[in-house]
Design a protein around this motif. Structure first.
Motif, PDB file in Angstrom:
ATOM      1  N   LEU A  33       0.765  -0.999  -0.236  1.00 27.98           N
ATOM      2  CA  LEU A  33      -0.459   0.098   0.049  1.00 27.98           C
ATOM      3  C   LEU A  33       0.994   0.762   0.227  1.00 27.98           C
ATOM      4  CD1 LEU A  33      -2.150  -1.276   2.977  1.00 27.98           C
ATOM      5  CD2 LEU A  33      -2.779  -1.123   0.461  1.00 27.98           C
ATOM      6  N   LYS A  41      -2.726   5.081   4.382  1.00 24.82           N
ATOM      7  CA  LYS A  41      -2.147   3.576   4.583  1.00 24.82           C
ATOM      8  C   LYS A  41      -2.310   2.910   5.761  1.00 24.82           C
ATOM      9  CE  LYS A  41       1.887   5.389   3.503  1.00 24.82           C
ATOM     10  NZ  LYS A  41       1.406   6.823   3.528  1.00 24.82           N
ATOM     11  N   THR A  42      -1.956   3.552   6.872  1.00 23.25           N
ATOM     12  CA  THR A  42      -1.853   3.111   8.442  1.00 23.25           C
ATOM     13  C   THR A  42      -3.541   2.995   8.815  1.00 23.25           C
ATOM     14  OG1 THR A  42       0.372   4.421   9.060  1.00 23.25           O
ATOM     15  CG2 THR A  42      -1.143   4.210  10.797  1.00 23.25           C
ATOM     16  N   THR A  44      -5.471   1.951   6.830  1.00 25.87           N
ATOM     17  CA  THR A  44      -6.132   1.064   6.548  1.00 25.87           C
ATOM     18  C   THR A  44      -5.890  -0.808   7.623  1.00 25.87           C
ATOM     19  OG1 THR A  44      -6.576   2.108   4.530  1.00 25.87           O
ATOM     20  CG2 THR A  44      -5.857  -0.671   4.698  1.00 25.87           C
ATOM     21  N   ASP A 153       3.377  -1.942   9.107  1.00 23.13           N
ATOM     22  CA  ASP A 153       2.795  -0.942   8.833  1.00 23.13           C
ATOM     23  C   ASP A 153       4.189   0.531   8.944  1.00 23.13           C
ATOM     24  OD1 ASP A 153       1.582   1.504   8.213  1.00 23.13           O
ATOM     25  OD2 ASP A 153       0.250   1.484  10.500  1.00 23.13           O
ATOM     26  N   GLU A 154       4.305   0.875   7.702  1.00 25.51           N
ATOM     27  CA  GLU A 154       5.588   1.782   7.479  1.00 25.51           C
ATOM     28  C   GLU A 154       6.580   1.840   8.197  1.00 25.51           C
ATOM     29  OE1 GLU A 154       5.878   4.499   5.812  1.00 25.51           O
ATOM     30  OE2 GLU A 154       3.737   5.186   5.490  1.00 25.51           O
ATOM     31  N   SER A 183       2.354  -1.572   4.332  1.00 29.76           N
ATOM     32  CA  SER A 183       2.807   0.006   4.159  1.00 29.76           C
ATOM     33  C   SER A 183       3.937   0.932   4.072  1.00 29.76           C
ATOM     34  CB  SER A 183       1.426   0.369   4.922  1.00 29.76           C
ATOM     35  OG  SER A 183       2.036   0.937   5.973  1.00 29.76           O
ATOM     36  N   HIS A 185       5.649   5.093   2.317  1.00 29.69           N
ATOM     37  CA  HIS A 185       5.872   6.194   1.758  1.00 29.69           C
ATOM     38  C   HIS A 185       7.585   5.948   1.080  1.00 29.69           C
ATOM     39  CE1 HIS A 185       7.544   7.729   4.892  1.00 29.69           C
ATOM     40  NE2 HIS A 185       7.945   9.087   4.605  1.00 29.69           N
ATOM     41  N   LEU A 200      -2.460   4.920  -3.407  1.00 35.75           N
ATOM     42  CA  LEU A 200      -3.635   5.122  -1.918  1.00 35.75           C
ATOM     43  C   LEU A 200      -2.858   6.766  -2.364  1.00 35.75           C
ATOM     44  CD1 LEU A 200      -4.277   2.466  -1.311  1.00 35.75           C
ATOM     45  CD2 LEU A 200      -4.374   3.573   1.146  1.00 35.75           C
TER      46      LEU A 200
END
Length: 297
Positions: A33, A41-42, A44, A153-154, A183, A185, A200
């Motif tokens: 994601l 994202k988080t 989700t 998550d990240e 997820s 960036h 997203l």
């Protein structure tokens, strides 16, 4: 599908974090994601893990409604988050001792291998670990029971390059044994491991696609002419970010195909000297397509 979301909405007071989000994660994939901070994202991930409840829509994980996940499902899910809370008063070794009995499939040899590779000090209190060491600790706790699904998550936020490399090396080593949902960036770091992408933006899905298909269909193109060309109006379908510098027309072709490009160029232009086509890095693909979506093209 091991994870599936259908028309997810999540509102926080006056902010809509998710706005009709739908996607599906194939079993055995490394599914990312991707989006800027604040893309949803988080949120989700938290809906999928039943940490927050969606305002509308449904989500299933391991075939179970995410709101009904039980200890049986969580025993098959590894979870690592940049904001994950760990018991600071315990040492690394004490926390592993605490976790082991909860998982019948806990692999002690894998645990020891992870501790060596990630250089985690068994006797040190978790509260004394750096941010990077705590994330490596979370990974070392999530992998020894060989989860069916690993949720990240990240995981790279705030990590230095050495810790990132160690983290990714371990993921690559074990990636084929489980489905990974990540997820991030930090696009450059995940490009070498993911098989599928969901983009997203402001709580909505721009598109989802396999990395192989995405890499094949998006190309940077430069067409060199005998004389300075004009930007074609209207633009051929799929051609975005067109610019002219001297006698070179540059653009991104989002529907690239060798024969299609040659046919369009022959039909629309005269005096073509050379056509150069280059692949685009994932970060550039995302920024290009996200900007095009926001601009309505």
């Amino acid at each position: 599908m091991i994870v599936q979301a259908e028309n997810l909405h999540k509102a926080f007071r006056n902010h809509d974090a998710l706005r009709g989000l739908s996607f599906a994660v194939p079993e055995g994939s490394a599914y990312a994601l991707i989006g800027a901070n604040g893309a949803g994202k988080t949120t989700t991930i938290k809906v999928l893990m039943n940490l927050v409840e969606a305002s509308a829509g449904t989500a299933t994980v391991l075939g179970i409604d995410s709101r009904k996940l039980s200890s049986n499902e969580f025993a098959q899910i590894g979870y690592v988050s940049e904001n994950q809370e760990l018991p600071g008063r315990l040492s690394v070794g004490q926390y592993l001792d605490y976790l082991r009995p909860f998982y019948s499939d806990w692999d002690r040899s894998l645990e020891q291998s992870l501790l060596r590779e990630l250089r985690l000090p068994l006797g040190r209190k978790i509260r004394e670990l750096s941010h990077g060491m705590r994330l490596k600790m979370a990974l070392a706790c999530a992998l020894p029971f060989r989860p069916k699904l690993l949720v990240l998550d990240e995981p790279f936020s705030g990590l230095d390059s050495l810790v990132r490399d160690e983290f990714m090396e371990r993921l690559l080593h074990q990636a084929g044994e489980m489905t990974i949902l990540i997820s991030s960036h930090e696009l450059a770091e995940i490009e070498g491991v993911v098989t599928d992408i969901a983009f997203l933006d402001e709580g909505q899905l721009l598109f989802q696609e396999s990395m192989a298909e995405l890499s094949e269909r998006v190309r940077e193109v430069r067409i060199t002419f005998d004389t300075e060309p004009a930007i074609p109006r209207p633009a051929p379908e799929g051609w975005i970010q067109m610019t002219v510098a001297g006698n070179v027309l540059s653009f991104v072709d989002t529907q690239f195909n060798d024969n299609r490009l040659a046919d369009i160029a022959a039909a629309r232009f005269k005096g073509i000297r050379h056509i150069d086509v280059q692949p685009i890095a994932l970060r550039s693909i995302f920024t290009t397509l996200a900007k095009a979506a926001r601009d309505g093209g």
